[in-house]
Design a protein around this motif. Structure first.
Motif, PDB file in Angstrom:
ATOM      1  N   LEU A  37      -6.587   0.736  -0.308  1.00  0.00           N
ATOM      2  CA  LEU A  37      -7.448   1.685  -1.008  1.00  0.00           C
ATOM      3  C   LEU A  37      -7.381   3.087  -0.415  1.00  0.00           C
ATOM      4  CD1 LEU A  37     -10.565  -0.618  -1.480  1.00  0.00           C
ATOM      5  CD2 LEU A  37      -8.952   0.097  -3.256  1.00  0.00           C
ATOM      6  N   ASN A  38      -6.502   3.267   0.578  1.00  0.00           N
ATOM      7  CA  ASN A  38      -6.419   4.556   1.260  1.00  0.00           C
ATOM      8  C   ASN A  38      -7.796   4.982   1.755  1.00  0.00           C
ATOM      9  OD1 ASN A  38      -5.124   6.847   2.266  1.00  0.00           O
ATOM     10  ND2 ASN A  38      -5.459   8.025   0.391  1.00  0.00           N
ATOM     11  N   ASP A  49     -12.217  -2.658  -6.753  1.00  0.00           N
ATOM     12  CA  ASP A  49     -11.303  -1.520  -6.773  1.00  0.00           C
ATOM     13  C   ASP A  49      -9.858  -1.958  -6.527  1.00  0.00           C
ATOM     14  OD1 ASP A  49     -13.402   0.177  -7.286  1.00  0.00           O
ATOM     15  OD2 ASP A  49     -13.546   0.958  -5.245  1.00  0.00           O
ATOM     16  N   ILE A  50      -9.661  -2.938  -5.667  1.00  0.00           N
ATOM     17  CA  ILE A  50      -8.307  -3.443  -5.426  1.00  0.00           C
ATOM     18  C   ILE A  50      -7.757  -4.107  -6.679  1.00  0.00           C
ATOM     19  CG2 ILE A  50      -6.983  -5.178  -4.138  1.00  0.00           C
ATOM     20  CD1 ILE A  50      -8.757  -4.506  -1.716  1.00  0.00           C
ATOM     21  N   GLU A  95      -8.609  -3.426  -9.752  1.00  0.00           N
ATOM     22  CA  GLU A  95      -8.339  -2.370 -10.728  1.00  0.00           C
ATOM     23  C   GLU A  95      -7.027  -1.651 -10.417  1.00  0.00           C
ATOM     24  OE1 GLU A  95     -10.428   1.708 -12.509  1.00  0.00           O
ATOM     25  OE2 GLU A  95     -11.515   0.411 -11.106  1.00  0.00           O
ATOM     26  N   ARG A  96      -6.741  -1.474  -9.147  1.00  0.00           N
ATOM     27  CA  ARG A  96      -5.550  -0.706  -8.768  1.00  0.00           C
ATOM     28  C   ARG A  96      -4.281  -1.557  -8.769  1.00  0.00           C
ATOM     29  NH1 ARG A  96      -4.701   2.961  -3.259  1.00  0.00           N
ATOM     30  NH2 ARG A  96      -2.894   4.113  -4.035  1.00  0.00           N
ATOM     31  N   PHE A  97      -4.392  -2.831  -8.372  1.00  0.00           N
ATOM     32  CA  PHE A  97      -3.194  -3.643  -8.171  1.00  0.00           C
ATOM     33  C   PHE A  97      -3.080  -4.829  -9.125  1.00  0.00           C
ATOM     34  CE2 PHE A  97      -4.001  -1.490  -4.168  1.00  0.00           C
ATOM     35  CZ  PHE A  97      -2.744  -0.997  -3.850  1.00  0.00           C
ATOM     36  N   PRO A 129       2.271   1.302  -4.361  1.00  0.00           N
ATOM     37  CA  PRO A 129       1.383   0.506  -5.214  1.00  0.00           C
ATOM     38  C   PRO A 129       2.019   0.208  -6.572  1.00  0.00           C
ATOM     39  CG  PRO A 129       0.288   2.484  -4.384  1.00  0.00           C
ATOM     40  CD  PRO A 129       1.703   2.616  -4.026  1.00  0.00           C
ATOM     41  N   HIS A 130       1.801  -0.992  -7.036  1.00  0.00           N
ATOM     42  CA  HIS A 130       2.180  -1.356  -8.399  1.00  0.00           C
ATOM     43  C   HIS A 130       1.253  -2.459  -8.861  1.00  0.00           C
ATOM     44  CE1 HIS A 130       4.448  -4.229  -5.925  1.00  0.00           C
ATOM     45  NE2 HIS A 130       4.393  -5.056  -6.962  1.00  0.00           N
ATOM     46  N   LYS A 131       1.114  -2.601 -10.149  1.00  0.00           N
ATOM     47  CA  LYS A 131       0.130  -3.513 -10.718  1.00  0.00           C
ATOM     48  C   LYS A 131       0.822  -4.719 -11.335  1.00  0.00           C
ATOM     49  CE  LYS A 131      -4.194  -3.220 -13.333  1.00  0.00           C
ATOM     50  NZ  LYS A 131      -5.108  -2.290 -14.033  1.00  0.00           N
ATOM     51  N   SER A 167       0.820  -1.212   0.000  1.00  0.00           N
ATOM     52  CA  SER A 167       0.000   0.000   0.000  1.00  0.00           C
ATOM     53  C   SER A 167       0.856   1.264   0.000  1.00  0.00           C
ATOM     54  CB  SER A 167      -0.945  -0.002   1.208  1.00  0.00           C
ATOM     55  OG  SER A 167      -0.219   0.096   2.427  1.00  0.00           O
TER      56      SER A 167
END
Length: 508
Positions: free
Chosen positions: A385-386, A402-403, A405-407, A366-368, A363
């Protein structure tokens, strides 16, 4: 017939009702009659000796279903009272028709007052349906709380009043039902978040809408159960050897946390990984395998050669990082090492599982990555997700998506009603029990998932199968003695049952 695994939103249920009406002379009233009949039949079956029924009706179609229940009870000669919530004395649409059919019966109809709770044996909750969005306000909140405090048996019509159909959140007040009869399909909020504390036993009746109707509305989330995993767990070839079943490397175990990495490693081995190694702190590496010599132990120190560490990473089929990792310099160095390796050509193909402090450190930076599984609990999800834990729990489906999508990869959001998602699919696993609220359970789950992935099972499937096995193992562990014993369940109590469950062809 509805897809018994499908999890529908409230809007999708409305679409199904409208489609039914389109093909049945424009009327949805037959659905209201069937709904009331389903609740009445369940009521009589659950409480065959009941004598006095209180049906609490709101002004919408949920109240209309309640009017049907009351009419059927009165026609059967049972004493029944209909308590009208504010606005319910002038119902509209299908509910108006149901109210008109109720009036000629012997049912007593009067405005709600709390004394009614003392005079009746069982309560039918037909107050609020699936349409609530915001916080339940007075007088509804006060009345719902009075019903809960009465400790009288409650059967909820379609959904417990106050439970949000799409998320399972409770916004203020909600009925705690003994049984809920859900119509047409399962609302997805009835299987996660707070739902387990409010729905009681869940019965589903598709109201005979017809298979053609359900084919036109496809849910985006589905229940997943252990028995659906069987085809992934076929008996092994007689000529198999350990090289067929992968090599799991578990990274973690900062000073004081040897147990976490030990449990994750043994879970991977019990799940069937061909080889299991750990990369842990030098305090633990010499003793970690004393009681489980099958686990190969390696020491990670600040002075360890990058070449030696990289050779461990390259030898692994799956890397699991996080159990007992900690957030100090030692753990951060290992995260950096793994991230650098995953950027290489060889590392980009490596499958990984991230848990515990690996998620907390992720967190921060972050990287995907697509080829991994993240296994946060709500607190870790909030950090990823802050956000706040409360926000995650308000909508676990959205938080999981959302997680992803972000990671990238697969996210498994732990909790009552575990949600598993990737870019295209979403499942919910409801197996398990409150005994699992003890240290080490997440470490065992990480090991199970890594062990399944090592045997060639794709990440999304490994995550949902792992969650199902984890929950089913806990169920077996608390019921094996012949009586349910949830309190005092330990993570290591699951190992025997994990082995049984990954061998479904054997006699369990």
């Amino acid at each position: 017939m509805a897809d018994r695994k499908g999890l529908y939103t409230a809007d999708q249920i409305k679409q199904l009702e409208q489609l039914y009406a389109r093909f049945h002379d424009g009327s949805t009233y037959p659905l209201m009659e069937r709904a009331g009949g389903a609740v009445y039949n369940e009521l009589r079956e659950r409480w065959p000796d009941l004598r006095r029924i209180l049906v609490v009706c709101g002004k919408g179609n949920n109240g209309g279903d309640g009017f049907v229940v009351a009419r059927l009870a009165a026609m059967a000669g049972l004493p029944v009272t209909v308590a009208l919530m504010p606005g319910a004395e002038s119902p509209q649409g299908d509910a108006e028709r149901a109210f008109a059919r109720l009036k000629p019966t012997s049912a007593n109809v009067e405005p709600w007052h709390s004394q009614l709770l003392d005079d009746h044996d069982v309560i039918v909750d037909a107050i609020l349906g699936t349409g609530i969005k915001g916080k339940v306000k007075d007088p509804f909140a006060t009345i719902i709380n009075e019903i809960v405090r009465s400790n009288k048996p409650v059967i909820s019509v379609d959904i417990p009043s106050g439970l949000v159909a799409d998320t399972g959140a409770v916004l203020g007040s909600a009925i705690k039902a003994d049984v809920t009869v859900s119509f047409i399909g399962i609302k997805r909020g009835m299987v996660t978040s707070m739902a387990a504390d409010y729905c009681g036993e869940l019965e589903v009746n598709d109201l005979s809408c017809g298979q053609g109707i359900f084919a036109l509305v496809r849910p985006k989330a589905f229940l997943y159960r252990y028995r659906e995993s069987i085809h992934f767990l076929e008996p092994r070839r007689r000529t198999a050897h350990k090289g067929f079943f992968g090599h799991v490397l578990v990274i973690g175990g900062a000073p004081g946390f040897a147990g976490a990495i030990r449990m994750a490693a043994e879970a991977a081995a019990r799940t069937g990984a061909g080889l299991v190694s750990v990369l842990t702190h030098s305090q633990h590496s010499d003793v970690l395998c004393l009681n489980r010599p099958e686990i190969m132990c390696h020491s990670a120190t600040d002075s360890a050669s990058k070449e030696g560490l990289r050779s461990l990473l390259e030898a692994a089929t799956v890397i699991a990082i996080g159990p007992g990792l900690g957030q100090q310099k030692w753990g951060r160095n290992l995260i950096t090492m793994l991230r650098d390796y995953l950027k290489t050509e060889a590392g980009q193909k490596k499958k990984t599982v991230w848990d515990a402090d690996a998620l907390n450190l992720l967190s921060d930076q972050p990287h995907k990555i697509d080829n991994r599984v993240l296994t946060p609990h709500p607190g870790e999800a909030a950090r990823l997700l802050n956000s706040r834990v409360e926000q995650v729990q308000l909508d676990r489906f959205t938080a999981t998506s959302d997680i992803v999508e972000r990671f990238g990869g697969v996210c498994l959001l732990k909790g009552a009603g575990t949600v598993i998602a990737d870019d295209h699919k979403m499942n919910v696993v409801t197996a398990g029990n409150p005994g699992m609220a003890s240290g080490g359970m997440g470490d065992v789950l990480t090991g199970i998932i890594a062990g399944l992935m090592a045997q060639g099972i794709p990440p999304f499937d490994a995550a949902r199968i792992g969650a199902a096995i984890h929950g089913e193992a806990a169920e077996l562990a608390v019921t094996e003695s012949g009586q349910r014993q949830e309190r005092g369940l330990l993570a290591t109590d699951l190992f025997l049952y994990i082995r049984r469950l990954v061998n479904p062809e054997s006699k369990n």
